[in-house]
Design a protein around this motif. Structure first.
Motif, PDB file in Angstrom:
ATOM      1  N   LEU A  48      -9.677 -83.979   0.616  1.00 62.51           N
ATOM      2  CA  LEU A  48      -8.353 -83.729   1.155  1.00 62.51           C
ATOM      3  C   LEU A  48      -8.376 -83.809   2.681  1.00 62.51           C
ATOM      4  O   LEU A  48      -9.320 -83.350   3.327  1.00 62.51           O
ATOM      5  CB  LEU A  48      -7.882 -82.340   0.714  1.00 62.51           C
ATOM      6  CG  LEU A  48      -6.372 -82.082   0.735  1.00 62.51           C
ATOM      7  CD1 LEU A  48      -5.670 -83.002  -0.252  1.00 62.51           C
ATOM      8  CD2 LEU A  48      -6.096 -80.631   0.389  1.00 62.51           C
ATOM      9  N   TRP A  60      -6.834 -81.399 -13.362  1.00 62.73           N
ATOM     10  CA  TRP A  60      -7.601 -82.410 -12.621  1.00 62.73           C
ATOM     11  C   TRP A  60      -9.080 -82.340 -12.983  1.00 62.73           C
ATOM     12  O   TRP A  60      -9.732 -83.365 -13.148  1.00 62.73           O
ATOM     13  CB  TRP A  60      -7.418 -82.213 -11.120  1.00 62.73           C
ATOM     14  CG  TRP A  60      -6.024 -82.463 -10.638  1.00 62.73           C
ATOM     15  CD1 TRP A  60      -5.083 -83.240 -11.260  1.00 62.73           C
ATOM     16  CD2 TRP A  60      -5.403 -81.933  -9.466  1.00 62.73           C
ATOM     17  NE1 TRP A  60      -3.906 -83.226 -10.535  1.00 62.73           N
ATOM     18  CE2 TRP A  60      -4.075 -82.439  -9.433  1.00 62.73           C
ATOM     19  CE3 TRP A  60      -5.826 -81.090  -8.446  1.00 62.73           C
ATOM     20  CZ2 TRP A  60      -3.190 -82.123  -8.401  1.00 62.73           C
ATOM     21  CZ3 TRP A  60      -4.950 -80.773  -7.413  1.00 62.73           C
ATOM     22  CH2 TRP A  60      -3.641 -81.283  -7.398  1.00 62.73           C
ATOM     23  N   ILE A  94      -3.274 -87.300  -5.007  1.00 61.39           N
ATOM     24  CA  ILE A  94      -4.291 -86.908  -5.984  1.00 61.39           C
ATOM     25  C   ILE A  94      -4.014 -87.491  -7.362  1.00 61.39           C
ATOM     26  O   ILE A  94      -4.895 -88.090  -7.999  1.00 61.39           O
ATOM     27  CB  ILE A  94      -4.417 -85.373  -6.050  1.00 61.39           C
ATOM     28  CG1 ILE A  94      -4.969 -84.828  -4.732  1.00 61.39           C
ATOM     29  CG2 ILE A  94      -5.320 -84.966  -7.218  1.00 61.39           C
ATOM     30  CD1 ILE A  94      -5.009 -83.315  -4.662  1.00 61.39           C
ATOM     31  N   SER A 139      -2.589 -84.542  -0.428  1.00 59.96           N
ATOM     32  CA  SER A 139      -2.421 -83.897  -1.735  1.00 59.96           C
ATOM     33  C   SER A 139      -1.444 -84.658  -2.626  1.00 59.96           C
ATOM     34  O   SER A 139      -1.553 -84.609  -3.857  1.00 59.96           O
ATOM     35  CB  SER A 139      -1.952 -82.452  -1.555  1.00 59.96           C
ATOM     36  OG  SER A 139      -0.736 -82.396  -0.822  1.00 59.96           O
ATOM     37  N   LEU A 183     -13.667 -84.987  -6.717  1.00 48.51           N
ATOM     38  CA  LEU A 183     -12.530 -84.565  -5.895  1.00 48.51           C
ATOM     39  C   LEU A 183     -12.915 -83.260  -5.224  1.00 48.51           C
ATOM     40  O   LEU A 183     -13.349 -82.314  -5.889  1.00 48.51           O
ATOM     41  CB  LEU A 183     -11.282 -84.367  -6.758  1.00 48.51           C
ATOM     42  CG  LEU A 183     -10.047 -83.793  -6.049  1.00 48.51           C
ATOM     43  CD1 LEU A 183      -9.564 -84.702  -4.927  1.00 48.51           C
ATOM     44  CD2 LEU A 183      -8.921 -83.545  -7.071  1.00 48.51           C
ATOM     45  N   LEU A 190      -6.731 -90.149  -8.888  1.00 51.08           N
ATOM     46  CA  LEU A 190      -7.723 -89.438  -9.693  1.00 51.08           C
ATOM     47  C   LEU A 190      -8.445 -90.323 -10.720  1.00 51.08           C
ATOM     48  O   LEU A 190      -9.668 -90.180 -10.894  1.00 51.08           O
ATOM     49  CB  LEU A 190      -7.067 -88.241 -10.387  1.00 51.08           C
ATOM     50  CG  LEU A 190      -8.016 -87.170 -10.923  1.00 51.08           C
ATOM     51  CD1 LEU A 190      -8.757 -86.490  -9.782  1.00 51.08           C
ATOM     52  CD2 LEU A 190      -7.245 -86.131 -11.744  1.00 51.08           C
TER      53      LEU A 190
END
Length: 338
Positions: A97, A154, A123, A120, A133, A127
């Protein structure tokens, strides 16, 4: 040593005091996000200094009670884990991030992984192409808080293909109800980092914990080697994690003081866009100029150049509150911001 070639962090008060013509004691350091009312460490018994650190079952029990899980490994602050984690994977595609704590990105890059800076809002879309992550929750410096539900979702997507979710909870102690540590069981591919540096104000003892599956913690422990957490750090950690009344009182106090800081900044024409109990954060095209103007008045804050943003930690005394208010009033450029 060329500081320009090293990642910038808060602190370094001596360096900045010399640069701006102050004695170190004259600088008000609001750059770190460390609790200025940190837990007061009592006198440490002499034998603690004289013996090598040992595996301490009392420390493990006390930490398990505080964090809500027994699957933990004591480490020399979360920084030790941040530098070790990338060595436990083969080449991976890692997203970190941004803005966030820069050492995460640096650690994975130095270990030869492909590292992406992401916001953010990216994501969900990115992903499927990631192996790892890395998030700070609540995020430093934005204060963004990710829910347990989305984090676990996630994690599951990553774990299904052998990936990891690394969650750095360095600022979580003020809001422990949001922590992932208290899950019903450890989960493969979920690694959580905690530290005593921020909420407890004990950055100097370099004490923290890693939470993961027992197998993963065994791998990390072998790589860290013996004596990863000093005996004085172990002793102090046990004392502070048992001080439940201090913890409760401090959580209430920090909420009030963070609100006070937010209002002070707003009155100066700086509207925080995010924050936590320990800091306030905002973006402005004049971030660098504001940082410099305050430093010229002996007040050090944290500048994030790439995002043109600034973070204000909490003043620790009446004098520091007055110094900050005066410096904000004395910054001519803030009149254009208001």
């Amino acid at each position: 040593m060329d500081r320009a070639n090293h990642p910038q962090h808060g602190g370094n008060r001596r360096y900045w005091a010399e640069r701006y013509g102050f004695h170190e004691s004259e600088m008000v350091d609001l750059s770190t996000g460390i609790n200025p009312h940190g837990w007061s460490v009592p006198a440490i018994p002499a034998e603690v200094w004289q013996r090598l650190p040992e595996s301490d079952t009392d420390l493990l029990k006390i930490a398990a009670d505080y964090y809500g899980t027994e699957t933990l490994l004591p480490v020399a602050g979360s920084q030790a884990a941040i530098q070790t984690l990338p060595r436990l994977r083969t080449f991976s595609r890692v997203a970190v991030l941004d803005p966030s704590y820069s050492e995460h990105m640096r650690g994975w890059e130095l270990a030869g992984h492909e590292v992406l800076k992401i916001g953010s809002d990216q994501i969900e879309s990115l992903l499927p192409g990631l192996d790892v992550l890395v998030l700070v929750n609540p995020n430093n410096p934005t204060g963004e808080l990710f829910s347990r539900e989305e984090l676990l979702r996630w994690h599951q997507q990553l774990a299904d293909r052998g990936g990891w979710l690394v969650v750095d909870e360095a600022f979580m102690d003020a809001t422990p109800e949001h922590s992932l540590c208290m899950l019903d069981r450890p989960r493969t591919g979920l690694i959580i980092l905690r530290s005593l540096g921020k909420f407890f104000g004990l950055a100097g003892i370099r004490s923290g914990f890693v939470f993961a599956t027992p197998i993963f913690l065994e791998r990390m422990e072998r790589l860290l080697g013996p004596w990863s957490l000093s005996h004085p750090a172990q002793w102090a950690t046990k004392q502070v994690l048992c001080d439940h009344s201090w913890q409760s009182e401090m959580r209430d106090r920090l909420v009030v003081e963070s609100g006070r800081l937010s209002e002070l900044l707003r009155s100066a024409g700086l509207s925080p866009e995010g924050g936590s109990s320990l800091f306030q954060w905002l973006t402005t095209p004049q971030a660098a100029a504001i940082t410099n103007s305050l430093a010229e008045q002996g007040v050090l804050i944290r500048l994030f150049k790439e995002s043109s943003s600034i973070r204000f930690g909490l003043p620790g005394s009446a004098n520091e509150w007055e110094r900050l208010e005066s410096a904000l009033s004395g910054a001519e450029l803030l009149r254009d911001v208001a």
